[in-house]
Design a protein around this motif. Sequence first.
Motif, PDB file in Angstrom:
ATOM      1  N   LEU A  33     -25.744  19.201  -9.745  1.00  0.00           N
ATOM      2  CA  LEU A  33     -24.544  19.782  -9.995  1.00  0.00           C
ATOM      3  C   LEU A  33     -24.489  21.147  -9.921  1.00  0.00           C
ATOM      4  N   THR A  35     -23.527  24.891  -9.311  1.00  0.00           N
ATOM      5  CA  THR A  35     -22.582  25.579  -9.877  1.00  0.00           C
ATOM      6  C   THR A  35     -21.600  24.971 -11.127  1.00  0.00           C
ATOM      7  N   LEU A  36     -21.570  23.689 -11.089  1.00  0.00           N
ATOM      8  CA  LEU A  36     -20.832  22.788 -12.151  1.00  0.00           C
ATOM      9  C   LEU A  36     -21.727  22.728 -13.565  1.00  0.00           C
ATOM     10  N   GLU A 198     -20.123  22.680  -5.782  1.00  0.00           N
ATOM     11  CA  GLU A 198     -21.401  22.737  -6.283  1.00  0.00           C
ATOM     12  C   GLU A 198     -22.219  23.849  -5.948  1.00  0.00           C
ATOM     13  N   GLY A 234     -16.679  27.283  -8.348  1.00  0.00           N
ATOM     14  CA  GLY A 234     -17.382  26.213  -8.583  1.00  0.00           C
ATOM     15  C   GLY A 234     -17.349  26.205 -10.254  1.00  0.00           C
ATOM     16  N   GLY A 238     -15.324  23.484 -12.568  1.00  0.00           N
ATOM     17  CA  GLY A 238     -16.060  22.520 -13.563  1.00  0.00           C
ATOM     18  C   GLY A 238     -15.297  22.823 -14.909  1.00  0.00           C
TER      19      GLY A 238
END
Length: 255
Positions: A33, A35-36, A198, A234, A238
């Motif tokens: 995942l 940076t999400l 991400e 990112g 998200g």
Amino acid sequence: MAFDGTVLAVNRTENLRTEPVVTVVQSDPDFGLGTLAAAIGDGARVLRTDLGEVLPPLHEVGDALVVLGGGLAVHADAPWLSDLRDLLREAVSAGVPVLAIGLGAQLLAVATGGRVEIAPPPGPERGVTSLYWRRGACDDAVLGRVVDVRARTTPVVGHHSDAIVDLPAEAVWLGSSSLYPFQGFRVGSALGLQFQPEADAALVAGWAAHLDADQARTLRTEFALHEEEVARTGAALGAAFMAQVRASIGDPVDA
């Protein structure tokens, strides 16, 4: 290993709600995942197909579906790939919010009538590239919260060898790079992104480990120059996706 539906949920004490439930399909240890995670992670249940976990039926997916990238080709000899294409098709038909990245975007394109070419002539796209947003991106349910309407371009990280060469007939084309045109598209409730929003330092280090020395050095150098902006994009993406998810289930918080 069977999918047990375990949900990591965080209660919101201020309004007695829980985070939306998001099923995240991860098919490669090098594609997490990143940076999400901060936006999606609280309500995420991560399913590892590369470790033998079985895809759930659509009614057990929860409020949204995220399909991450990976090193496989869309028609590779992995039995779960066909099931994942079916799950993506069903999610779009049911209006379930979907975020499909890298390999996930290629699977989404194929599942909904597009076409992916294996090792197309332009060659691999690796490292930082400029993403050129099309007009529709500013109006997109997710990207509209991320795209700078003044700049219209964003530095992003690409890391793929195969590419989407035909979008599904009903897709809205949202972004391109100088090397590959179909970097972003929407099909109904699903957003497909060929680039890697991400990307963070840990993921980039993992990708670089599979490249030769010169390619790895270039990837790490380019990423270091743009790391802060890539991280902001990112995180914003998200958060925007989760706002779409909350809106879809009638949760006004951050929607």
